[in-house]
Motif scaffolding. Sequence first.
Motif, PDB file in Angstrom:
ATOM      1  N   ALA A   1     -24.770 -19.684   8.958  1.00 36.87           N
ATOM      2  CA  ALA A   1     -25.814 -20.585   8.460  1.00 36.87           C
ATOM      3  C   ALA A   1     -25.619 -20.878   6.978  1.00 36.87           C
ATOM      4  O   ALA A   1     -25.806 -22.018   6.523  1.00 36.87           O
ATOM      5  CB  ALA A   1     -27.188 -19.969   8.709  1.00 36.87           C
ATOM      6  N   ILE A   2     -25.255 -19.858   6.202  1.00 38.09           N
ATOM      7  CA  ILE A   2     -24.993 -20.077   4.777  1.00 38.09           C
ATOM      8  C   ILE A   2     -23.824 -21.038   4.606  1.00 38.09           C
ATOM      9  O   ILE A   2     -23.873 -21.978   3.810  1.00 38.09           O
ATOM     10  CB  ILE A   2     -24.707 -18.739   4.068  1.00 38.09           C
ATOM     11  N   LYS A   3     -22.755 -20.799   5.369  1.00 31.13           N
ATOM     12  CA  LYS A   3     -21.583 -21.675   5.293  1.00 31.13           C
ATOM     13  C   LYS A   3     -21.953 -23.111   5.679  1.00 31.13           C
ATOM     14  O   LYS A   3     -21.555 -24.072   5.000  1.00 31.13           O
ATOM     15  CB  LYS A   3     -20.473 -21.159   6.204  1.00 31.13           C
ATOM     16  N   ALA A   4     -22.719 -23.262   6.748  1.00 30.79           N
ATOM     17  CA  ALA A   4     -23.099 -24.604   7.216  1.00 30.79           C
ATOM     18  C   ALA A   4     -23.921 -25.343   6.166  1.00 30.79           C
ATOM     19  O   ALA A   4     -23.684 -26.525   5.899  1.00 30.79           O
ATOM     20  CB  ALA A   4     -23.873 -24.501   8.527  1.00 30.79           C
ATOM     21  N   LEU A   5     -24.900 -24.666   5.557  1.00 30.44           N
ATOM     22  CA  LEU A   5     -25.766 -25.336   4.579  1.00 30.44           C
ATOM     23  C   LEU A   5     -25.031 -25.655   3.290  1.00 30.44           C
ATOM     24  O   LEU A   5     -25.328 -26.658   2.631  1.00 30.44           O
ATOM     25  CB  LEU A   5     -26.999 -24.480   4.298  1.00 30.44           C
ATOM     26  N   LEU A   6     -24.071 -24.822   2.905  1.00 25.59           N
ATOM     27  CA  LEU A   6     -23.275 -25.142   1.722  1.00 25.59           C
ATOM     28  C   LEU A   6     -22.456 -26.409   1.951  1.00 25.59           C
ATOM     29  O   LEU A   6     -22.465 -27.335   1.125  1.00 25.59           O
ATOM     30  CB  LEU A   6     -22.350 -23.973   1.380  1.00 25.59           C
ATOM     31  N   VAL A   7     -21.744 -26.468   3.058  1.00 27.89           N
ATOM     32  CA  VAL A   7     -20.910 -27.638   3.336  1.00 27.89           C
ATOM     33  C   VAL A   7     -21.770 -28.858   3.644  1.00 27.89           C
ATOM     34  O   VAL A   7     -21.399 -29.995   3.325  1.00 27.89           O
ATOM     35  CB  VAL A   7     -19.946 -27.338   4.498  1.00 27.89           C
ATOM     36  N   HIS A   8     -22.958 -28.633   4.236  1.00 25.77           N
ATOM     37  CA  HIS A   8     -23.848 -29.752   4.566  1.00 25.77           C
ATOM     38  C   HIS A   8     -24.303 -30.490   3.303  1.00 25.77           C
ATOM     39  O   HIS A   8     -24.640 -31.688   3.387  1.00 25.77           O
ATOM     40  CB  HIS A   8     -25.072 -29.225   5.320  1.00 25.77           C
ATOM     41  N   GLY A   9     -24.305 -29.807   2.183  1.00 27.66           N
ATOM     42  CA  GLY A   9     -24.740 -30.437   0.935  1.00 27.66           C
ATOM     43  C   GLY A   9     -23.634 -31.152   0.181  1.00 27.66           C
ATOM     44  O   GLY A   9     -23.837 -31.545  -0.968  1.00 27.66           O
ATOM     45  N   THR A  10     -22.457 -31.341   0.818  1.00 29.00           N
ATOM     46  CA  THR A  10     -21.343 -31.983   0.125  1.00 29.00           C
ATOM     47  C   THR A  10     -21.278 -33.468   0.426  1.00 29.00           C
ATOM     48  O   THR A  10     -21.865 -33.960   1.391  1.00 29.00           O
ATOM     49  CB  THR A  10     -20.000 -31.341   0.531  1.00 29.00           C
ATOM     50  N   GLY A  11     -20.545 -34.163  -0.397  1.00 29.77           N
ATOM     51  CA  GLY A  11     -20.326 -35.592  -0.198  1.00 29.77           C
ATOM     52  C   GLY A  11     -19.234 -36.076  -1.135  1.00 29.77           C
ATOM     53  O   GLY A  11     -18.768 -35.348  -2.014  1.00 29.77           O
ATOM     54  N   PHE A  12     -18.807 -37.315  -0.943  1.00 29.54           N
ATOM     55  CA  PHE A  12     -17.764 -37.905  -1.780  1.00 29.54           C
ATOM     56  C   PHE A  12     -18.399 -38.843  -2.795  1.00 29.54           C
ATOM     57  O   PHE A  12     -19.144 -39.754  -2.427  1.00 29.54           O
ATOM     58  CB  PHE A  12     -16.751 -38.653  -0.923  1.00 29.54           C
ATOM     59  N   VAL A  13     -18.089 -38.626  -4.073  1.00 33.71           N
ATOM     60  CA  VAL A  13     -18.598 -39.463  -5.153  1.00 33.71           C
ATOM     61  C   VAL A  13     -17.732 -40.708  -5.250  1.00 33.71           C
ATOM     62  O   VAL A  13     -16.496 -40.616  -5.286  1.00 33.71           O
ATOM     63  CB  VAL A  13     -18.585 -38.694  -6.489  1.00 33.71           C
ATOM     64  N   HIS A  14     -18.370 -41.871  -5.317  1.00 36.76           N
ATOM     65  CA  HIS A  14     -17.628 -43.130  -5.229  1.00 36.76           C
ATOM     66  C   HIS A  14     -16.683 -43.352  -6.406  1.00 36.76           C
ATOM     67  O   HIS A  14     -15.612 -43.923  -6.251  1.00 36.76           O
ATOM     68  CB  HIS A  14     -18.600 -44.306  -5.109  1.00 36.76           C
ATOM     69  N   ASP A  15     -17.053 -42.926  -7.615  1.00 36.38           N
ATOM     70  CA  ASP A  15     -16.196 -43.190  -8.773  1.00 36.38           C
ATOM     71  C   ASP A  15     -15.228 -42.049  -9.048  1.00 36.38           C
ATOM     72  O   ASP A  15     -14.568 -42.025 -10.076  1.00 36.38           O
ATOM     73  CB  ASP A  15     -17.041 -43.471 -10.016  1.00 36.38           C
ATOM     74  N   LEU A  16     -15.128 -41.096  -8.121  1.00 33.21           N
ATOM     75  CA  LEU A  16     -14.202 -39.974  -8.276  1.00 33.21           C
ATOM     76  C   LEU A  16     -12.985 -40.245  -7.395  1.00 33.21           C
ATOM     77  O   LEU A  16     -12.947 -39.902  -6.230  1.00 33.21           O
ATOM     78  CB  LEU A  16     -14.878 -38.656  -7.882  1.00 33.21           C
ATOM     79  N   SER A  17     -11.982 -40.872  -7.970  1.00 30.42           N
ATOM     80  CA  SER A  17     -10.785 -41.243  -7.217  1.00 30.42           C
ATOM     81  C   SER A  17      -9.841 -40.054  -7.091  1.00 30.42           C
ATOM     82  O   SER A  17      -9.691 -39.255  -8.017  1.00 30.42           O
ATOM     83  CB  SER A  17     -10.073 -42.398  -7.918  1.00 30.42           C
ATOM     84  N   THR A  18      -9.192 -39.941  -5.923  1.00 27.89           N
ATOM     85  CA  THR A  18      -8.163 -38.920  -5.725  1.00 27.89           C
ATOM     86  C   THR A  18      -6.817 -39.535  -5.378  1.00 27.89           C
ATOM     87  O   THR A  18      -5.842 -38.813  -5.252  1.00 27.89           O
ATOM     88  CB  THR A  18      -8.555 -37.950  -4.590  1.00 27.89           C
ATOM     89  N   GLN A  19      -6.768 -40.838  -5.201  1.00 23.93           N
ATOM     90  CA  GLN A  19      -5.515 -41.493  -4.811  1.00 23.93           C
ATOM     91  C   GLN A  19      -4.426 -41.240  -5.852  1.00 23.93           C
ATOM     92  O   GLN A  19      -4.699 -41.255  -7.047  1.00 23.93           O
ATOM     93  CB  GLN A  19      -5.747 -42.990  -4.643  1.00 23.93           C
ATOM     94  N   PRO A  20      -3.188 -40.980  -5.379  1.00 21.23           N
ATOM     95  CA  PRO A  20      -2.673 -41.066  -4.007  1.00 21.23           C
ATOM     96  C   PRO A  20      -2.853 -39.804  -3.171  1.00 21.23           C
ATOM     97  O   PRO A  20      -2.346 -39.739  -2.056  1.00 21.23           O
ATOM     98  CB  PRO A  20      -1.190 -41.345  -4.240  1.00 21.23           C
ATOM     99  N   LEU A  21      -3.554 -38.792  -3.684  1.00 18.74           N
ATOM    100  CA  LEU A  21      -3.842 -37.603  -2.887  1.00 18.74           C
ATOM    101  C   LEU A  21      -4.843 -37.940  -1.795  1.00 18.74           C
ATOM    102  O   LEU A  21      -5.829 -38.653  -2.047  1.00 18.74           O
ATOM    103  CB  LEU A  21      -4.417 -36.491  -3.773  1.00 18.74           C
ATOM    104  N   ALA A  22      -4.633 -37.427  -0.591  1.00 17.79           N
ATOM    105  CA  ALA A  22      -5.614 -37.602   0.481  1.00 17.79           C
ATOM    106  C   ALA A  22      -6.902 -36.902   0.076  1.00 17.79           C
ATOM    107  O   ALA A  22      -6.860 -35.802  -0.490  1.00 17.79           O
ATOM    108  CB  ALA A  22      -5.086 -37.027   1.781  1.00 17.79           C
ATOM    109  N   PRO A  23      -8.080 -37.504   0.329  1.00 22.32           N
ATOM    110  CA  PRO A  23      -9.329 -36.889  -0.124  1.00 22.32           C
ATOM    111  C   PRO A  23      -9.544 -35.484   0.413  1.00 22.32           C
ATOM    112  O   PRO A  23     -10.032 -34.607  -0.298  1.00 22.32           O
ATOM    113  CB  PRO A  23     -10.403 -37.868   0.367  1.00 22.32           C
ATOM    114  N   GLU A  24      -9.151 -35.241   1.684  1.00 17.60           N
ATOM    115  CA  GLU A  24      -9.367 -33.902   2.240  1.00 17.60           C
ATOM    116  C   GLU A  24      -8.432 -32.872   1.615  1.00 17.60           C
ATOM    117  O   GLU A  24      -8.767 -31.681   1.538  1.00 17.60           O
ATOM    118  CB  GLU A  24      -9.193 -33.907   3.765  1.00 17.60           C
ATOM    119  N   ALA A  25      -7.246 -33.301   1.148  1.00 21.85           N
ATOM    120  CA  ALA A  25      -6.327 -32.377   0.496  1.00 21.85           C
ATOM    121  C   ALA A  25      -6.787 -32.023  -0.907  1.00 21.85           C
ATOM    122  O   ALA A  25      -6.477 -30.948  -1.417  1.00 21.85           O
ATOM    123  CB  ALA A  25      -4.921 -32.981   0.442  1.00 21.85           C
ATOM    124  N   ALA A  26      -7.527 -32.926  -1.537  1.00 19.01           N
ATOM    125  CA  ALA A  26      -7.989 -32.697  -2.904  1.00 19.01           C
ATOM    126  C   ALA A  26      -9.393 -32.114  -2.962  1.00 19.01           C
ATOM    127  O   ALA A  26      -9.658 -31.161  -3.707  1.00 19.01           O
ATOM    128  CB  ALA A  26      -7.958 -34.017  -3.676  1.00 19.01           C
TER     129      ALA A  26
END
Length: 407
Positions: A207-232
Amino acid sequence: MTHPSTTLDNCSIDWLSYEYGVLIIVSVGNHPRLRLTPSNSREIADLVGEDRRQAILDAQQREQNNRRPLAPAESVNALTVGALHDDASGADPRGYALDPTDGLPSLSPISATGSGYRRSIKPDLVANGGRVIFRDPPTPEDSVSFTSLSSLGPGIRVATPAQNKEVFIAGTSPAAALVTRQAARIHDLIEQITAGRTITRRQRASAIKALLVHGTGFVHDLSTQPLAPEAALGNGSIQRDFADGCATNEAVVLFVGSIGAAQEQELLFPLPDGLNVREAKRIDATLAWLSPVNWRHRQYRRAAMSFVKPAGSIPKLQTPSGLSSDTTTRGAATVQHQSWELNSTFGSGQGSNMVVRVKCFEQAGGLAGQEVDFAVALSLWVAPTVNVDIYNQVKTQVETRVAVRPQ
């Protein structure tokens, strides 16, 4: 090939996590030196703004094979944390000290990137790890070294036995420490909401793990290209701390349970009234569990779980707004997190449900008849302009429900 000590570290953490029902939080690891070829340190220093940030990201991508997660970051049961190049120190580099992103938000240039065992997502998430600096040497070099230790900043301020009693550091370790602090707060929240009910240690850790990850998201102005977002960034950066509760325009329901091999559980999220308006809405679902492991088997993880896209009395969900289902379930993951954004009207209200089905499959030698504990966080958010008290409507319905049993 994985070094034997690396395998032992990962296996030890996975076994301990499952055996004792604890969530272990580890940092993904730091790589403070970055090779810039075909560029050099002078060319990077002369760039400004987006150009400098992009040049650093390009160099990280070229060197990705040499900057992979460090043991025991590949542990499948642990929550692995990467670092963002951000902090709240307010200090800015001066003189020959330069900001590698020139003030723009970015992945930390020292945070390891890549993937976990069998290409599963690692890190699981990222958090602020403090800003690092590099110095422009008199003679151009083919690499730069990022530093952080300072009594003035920038970075994350921590205690030290030195004279000043405080120092600023940066990297994935302070990022993991911030996530651990949030995990402790969520632990206390779970203790509060489950008071009078019996849950296992593995269910609590999940439950702790689920709620921590549940609070995540991708910020629009935070670019990771050319790195894949999941790798970064893994599943994204922490945006919410659910220990602070919910606003009236959202509701998060936490499910905990146990499931055996080839079984399926149907989880029901009671829907509120007032959703028959064409306004922005978001549905998030996060599944987490601790899996027994078999280090002698190539598949390693003995319990493979996943959820089916939410359905029921809601409009048909289209492509997720973040990572795809294939990305979030590949390899040996023990977390699946997805989000859907929509503007459709809901032709339903109280008495109807959003439905999520959780499935479990055995692998790597099987589960030998034992059940696996898990937790699911499922949420509904609507734009504040809808002016509907989502939280209290869902809360009232949940209080009158009974537990759902395996089918």
